[in-house]
Motif scaffolding. Structure first.
Motif, PDB file in Angstrom:
ATOM      1  N   ALA A   1     -31.664  44.028  66.249  1.00 33.76           N
ATOM      2  CA  ALA A   1     -31.140  42.779  65.691  1.00 33.76           C
ATOM      3  C   ALA A   1     -30.629  41.868  66.800  1.00 33.76           C
ATOM      4  N   SER A   2     -30.098  42.463  67.854  1.00 30.97           N
ATOM      5  CA  SER A   2     -29.542  41.671  68.956  1.00 30.97           C
ATOM      6  C   SER A   2     -30.620  40.921  69.736  1.00 30.97           C
ATOM      7  N   ILE A   3     -31.887  41.357  69.606  1.00 31.39           N
ATOM      8  CA  ILE A   3     -32.976  40.652  70.297  1.00 31.39           C
ATOM      9  C   ILE A   3     -33.817  39.834  69.310  1.00 31.39           C
ATOM     10  N   GLY A   4     -33.284  39.674  68.102  1.00 32.05           N
ATOM     11  CA  GLY A   4     -33.915  38.768  67.152  1.00 32.05           C
ATOM     12  C   GLY A   4     -34.882  39.385  66.164  1.00 32.05           C
ATOM     13  N   ILE A   5     -34.968  40.708  66.110  1.00 35.17           N
ATOM     14  CA  ILE A   5     -35.875  41.356  65.157  1.00 35.17           C
ATOM     15  C   ILE A   5     -35.253  41.313  63.761  1.00 35.17           C
ATOM     16  N   THR A   6     -36.049  40.911  62.784  1.00 37.93           N
ATOM     17  CA  THR A   6     -35.544  40.759  61.415  1.00 37.93           C
ATOM     18  C   THR A   6     -36.146  41.761  60.432  1.00 37.93           C
ATOM     19  N   HIS A   7     -37.218  42.450  60.839  1.00 40.88           N
ATOM     20  CA  HIS A   7     -37.875  43.423  59.964  1.00 40.88           C
ATOM     21  C   HIS A   7     -37.777  44.813  60.607  1.00 40.88           C
ATOM     22  N   TYR A   8     -37.129  45.721  59.892  1.00 39.72           N
ATOM     23  CA  TYR A   8     -36.828  47.046  60.440  1.00 39.72           C
ATOM     24  C   TYR A   8     -37.585  48.133  59.682  1.00 39.72           C
ATOM     25  N   ARG A   9     -38.264  48.988  60.416  1.00 39.21           N
ATOM     26  CA  ARG A   9     -39.042  50.084  59.842  1.00 39.21           C
ATOM     27  C   ARG A   9     -38.476  51.434  60.266  1.00 39.21           C
TER      28      ARG A   9
END
Length: 338
Positions: A27-35
């Motif tokens: 999340a800290s690097i901008g990822i919004t979709h987590y698998r």
């Protein structure tokens, strides 16, 4: 990097701490979709097969605390019901599941019964069968699923290769040609099978202007309970994302880029095959030495050359060109046996 759909997270949800810590870093690097895999359909039952239903609350905590969309793999009607009831935002069908139309239909029927319009990611089947891949997508669409994403994760091959699963780029490219309405992601983790190759594969997908990536990212890959060799850290992933450029096709010509990607893949396969052939030549050489057999066997060479020229004619290849190749390969084989 231009805006693309980037999905990342560990192969498996192993502990609550691992799930949350990895998610926070992503999340800290901008990822919004987590698998994260909750159920893991593995080849051997004696390996880690996931934490199961008890890991779903960990994903929901990621969703609640970090605002990320979360998803997991499903392989049967029970999985899909549990995942949706828990509140996941997306699910994916793995290669083994997509290879089995009965399994896909079972999941499609359950989705239809639940009347839930959830996003479904469809990985390519184990074998390079585009009809099977398209068929899985169509079964889900017929069940009323409107948000579908295709994921290219490579194909099983018996040929030796640096990759865990052969990319065979022409298959997803053809899928995109036939179904331009379907979002297409690349899974460089499963194609490469090696964390050192993830960037190379991801960059190739970017050059081919894929719609995004699905990558296995773990807060401590060396401690992963599944697929540790192909997972990377969030820091490594951030570095990869900073380097690759989607949509920047070779020479500004996307068609040329596609053709060159196919040639590159074929060239790699050729070298893999030649290397394997030389290994066999060395074994033959060892056998000949042990049994006092002459290295040079003229009858065998004549047979080899004759067969090769026959193949050349069948495939409309220049006979002199093929003869030179056969002579060079044969000479190197002799050198390996001396």
């Amino acid at each position: 990097m231009s805006a693309k759909l980037i999905v990342a997270g560990p192969c498996s949800a192993e502990t609550e701490y691992q799930v949350i810590d990895t998610a926070k870093q992503l999340a800290s690097i901008g990822i919004t979709h987590y698998r994260a895999g909750v159920w893991k359909p593995r080849t051997s039952p004696n390996t880690f097969e996931g934490m199961g239903q008890r890991a779903l609350p960990w994903l929901l905590r990621v969703k609640r605390e970090l605002g990320m969309q979360v998803g997991t793999e499903v392989a049967n009607r029970e999985h899909i019901a549990l995942a949706i009831d828990a509140g996941v935002d997306f699910v994916w069908l793995g290669a083994r599941t997509v290879t089995n139309p009965f399994a896909v239909q079972e999941i499609a029927d359950r989705l239809k019964d639940m009347t839930m319009d959830i996003t479904v990611y469809v990985k390519n089947p184990v074998i390079a069968d585009i009809a099977l891949w398209l068929g899985a997508i169509e079964r889900l669409q017929n069940a009323g699923v409107t948000r579908l994403v295709a994921v290219h994760r490579g194909f099983h091959s018996l040929l030796p290769s640096v990759y865990r699963n052969a990319p065979q780029w022409y298959v997803p490219i053809e899928l995109k040609r036939l179904r331009p309405d379907i979002t297409l992601l690349c899974d460089p983790s499963h194609i490469s099978g090696n964390s050192d190759l993830v960037e190379i594969v991801a960059n190739q997908a970017a050059k081919l202007n894929y719609d995004g990536l699905m990558v296995e990212v773990h807060n401590s890959p060396k401690d992963a309970l599944s697929d540790k060799n192909q997972q990377i850290t969030p820091e490594q992933f951030a570095q990869i994302l900073a380097k690759i450029r989607f949509g920047s096709t070779i020479d500004g010509n996307e068609t040329l880029s596609v053709f060159r990607a196919q040639i590159d893949e074929l060239d790699k396969s050729l070298f893999d095959i030649i290397a394997h052939r030389m290994e066999l030549s060395e074994k033959i050489g060892q056998y000949k030495k042990a049994n006092n057999i002459s290295v040079l066997q003229f009858a065998r060479y004549e047979e080899l050359l004759s067969n090769s020229l026959t193949y050349a004619k069948q495939h409309h290849l220049n006979a002199d060109f093929v003869k030179q190749i056969v002579e060079l390969i044969h000479q190197e084989s002799i050198n390996r046996q001396l």
